[in-house]
Design an enzyme around this catalytic site. Sequence first.
Site, mmCIF file in Angstrom:
data_model
loop_
_atom_site.group_PDB
_atom_site.id
_atom_site.type_symbol
_atom_site.label_atom_id
_atom_site.label_comp_id
_atom_site.label_asym_id
_atom_site.label_seq_id
_atom_site.Cartn_x
_atom_site.Cartn_y
_atom_site.Cartn_z
ATOM 1 N N ARG A 172 9.979 1.980 -1.184
ATOM 2 C CA ARG A 172 9.332 1.755 -2.481
ATOM 3 C C ARG A 172 10.071 2.487 -3.601
ATOM 4 O O ARG A 172 9.479 3.016 -4.531
ATOM 5 C CB ARG A 172 7.863 2.207 -2.449
ATOM 6 N N SER A 243 -1.992 -1.253 -2.747
ATOM 7 C CA SER A 243 -1.890 0.085 -2.151
ATOM 8 C C SER A 243 -1.610 1.108 -3.249
ATOM 9 O O SER A 243 -0.585 1.032 -3.920
ATOM 10 C CB SER A 243 -0.786 0.127 -1.103
ATOM 11 N N GLU A 341 1.981 5.085 -5.329
ATOM 12 C CA GLU A 341 2.862 3.921 -5.432
ATOM 13 C C GLU A 341 2.688 3.273 -6.803
ATOM 14 O O GLU A 341 3.595 2.665 -7.337
ATOM 15 C CB GLU A 341 2.543 2.911 -4.326
#
Length: 346
Positions: A172, A243, A341
């Site tokens: 990520r 998420s 995130e």
Amino acid sequence: MEIGENVPLAPFSTFHIGGPARYFARVESVADLKKALDLPAGKAGFARDKHLPTLILGGGSNTLFADEGFDGLVIKIEIKGIEVEEQNKEEVLLIAGAGESWDDLVARAVDEKLWGLENLSGIPGTVGGAVVGNIGAYGAALSQTLTWAEIFDRESGEVTKINNAECAFGYRDSFFKKNSEKYIVLRAAFILSRSSKPDLSYKDLALRFGSEENTEISFIRKAVLEIREGKFPDLSREGTAGSFFKNPILPRVEADQLRRRFPDMPLFSMPEAEGVKVPLAWLLDHALSMKGLQMGRVRLFEKQPLVIVAENNCTAREVRDLAEHVSKKVFETFGIELEPEVKIIL
């Protein structure tokens, strides 16, 4: 290009949260970018002329805007266009503008039976945002197929291309995320295959298809969309950015120590990072019993505790309070520091 004033940001975020942007521009070309941003030496763009902070926005699917809004210029990237370039009998280059819908791009690849993106079906947002965040799901990551990205240098005004290695992808993460104040993604190219190459490494996909090598690409996309539907709330009814936290990546030794405490906890190797991925959702559910935890108008989703869900009229402060509560509990229990995130705009 028109620049609006005091534009509410909530409609541009899947959280449906956010106060007004002082200024807001939709950018459809490099020429628009140069008008909105700092131009090369000796010239004045809108942002530089007014001494404004700037925020680059894609689909708003991974962003939490402040309740007070953003006291600067928000630039929404809407550079479109999709091209298909034949490389050889086996491979095709699929090139897309940063403002294209990511899932529309995946759908096109699947329709044309081009393998490589199907496991990333259903992820909201734009192509540009997908590249910056190196999206991943169900055993696959964007970094596995991207071959080059075309980028805009905010300091020089130049447009260049960089290859996969130069993108410095991680879990990520990417070169662009680390250098968001300097570079903007304009286009991205993905190398895809005409040969059947199903990736069924993810447990839920393996259970559906077993080891069938001839599984049709459309079946995999359909299965991924169904799996996602069961793990994420309906965006037409509630707000979320998917998420909220990254899964922790630990050295193998530390991960094994944690699993000795919780023998049933699975561990996962990562296609784009060293170390072992610890499934935070499993810890929140099985070790901390936090699935469904509600604080005011926000909660951890009942089907996937990594997901923070915001009810109508919820505030960014409420979302952040729940996120901070979860982070504190995880650190106190496991000694693990969580990293969001979601990009939080204060």
